[in-house]
Design an enzyme around this catalytic site. Structure first.
Site, mmCIF file in Angstrom:
data_model
loop_
_atom_site.group_PDB
_atom_site.id
_atom_site.type_symbol
_atom_site.label_atom_id
_atom_site.label_comp_id
_atom_site.label_asym_id
_atom_site.label_seq_id
_atom_site.Cartn_x
_atom_site.Cartn_y
_atom_site.Cartn_z
ATOM 1 C CG ASP A 17 -2.176 0.977 1.015
ATOM 2 O OD1 ASP A 17 -2.510 1.469 0.019
ATOM 3 O OD2 ASP A 17 -3.055 0.832 1.912
ATOM 4 C CG ASP A 41 -6.827 -4.582 2.408
ATOM 5 O OD1 ASP A 41 -6.357 -4.149 3.512
ATOM 6 O OD2 ASP A 41 -7.168 -3.818 1.561
#
Length: 206
Positions: free
Chosen positions: A6, A184
């Protein structure tokens, strides 16, 4: 191996009191000693290039889904696209590392609204995959699912559609039916740390 990294954008929400967001990037203040660090789109991509992840996320401008600041949502919608262009330009490994864009726009699913505008911008850049961001922040289920539905309808079926920060078992089932491919969430591991297992029939306290 498959590795997804990320960008650091979520910390604009989780560490909002310690962050200052500008067009240049986001400046974080250390909660330990007060020192500052500027994270720009280019910095985020450079770090992800160095890690060598297969999927990298753009640095996006994230606003809490329960905010009532319409001007801030509009600013973030357009800034996310501008930051995406900077991330694309900064990616040193375009053939081996896939950069995903993150659709923003709050809960506005109206025709020509912020989600529609952001989606149009994302699609025009023809990315390897796309994420749906800015959700799972405390909003009600109905507007949450409407955003997911709108995004999945617009995003190409032949490319991954990744719903960030989701989710609870019910959300997984509903959102897969809506067209999401990837998720996620901290929920499974956080729940396991407290001695709870997830079963087809519900939860089991161990």
């Amino acid at each position: 191996r498959n590795l997804l990294t990320d960008s650091g954008g979520f910390q604009m929400v989780s560490l909002l009191e310690l962050a200052d967001i500008t067009e240049d990037g986001v400046k974080f203040k250390s909660p330990v000693d007060g020192t500052s660090m500027l994270l720009r789109p280019e910095d985020s991509i450079r770090h992800q290039n160095a890690i060598g992840s297969d999927i990298m996320m753009q640095l996006d401008d994230v606003v809490s889904s329960v905010s009532v600041d319409d001007a801030r949502f509009e600013e973030a919608c357009h800034r996310t696209l501008r930051w995406l262009d900077r991330c694309i330009a900064a990616n040193a490994n375009r053939k081996t590392q896939n950069l995903f864009g993150i659709v923003q726009g709050g809960l506005d699913t109206s025709p020509g609204g912020l989600r529609a505008v952001n989606l149009q911008g994302m699609l025009s850049r023809d990315l390897p995959g796309y994420a749906i961001g800015g959700l799972a922040g405390g909003e009600a289920k109905d507007p949450f699912w409407k955003v997911v539905h709108q995004c999945c309808e617009a995003l190409p079926g032949g490319k991954p559609r990744y719903l960030m920060g989701v989710g609870y078992p019910l959300d997984l089932v509903v959102c897969v039916a809506l067209g999401v491919d990837m998720f996620d969430c901290v929920y499974p591991t956080r729940t396991a740390r407290f001695g709870v297992a997830l079963l087809d029939s519900g939860t089991l306290k161990l």
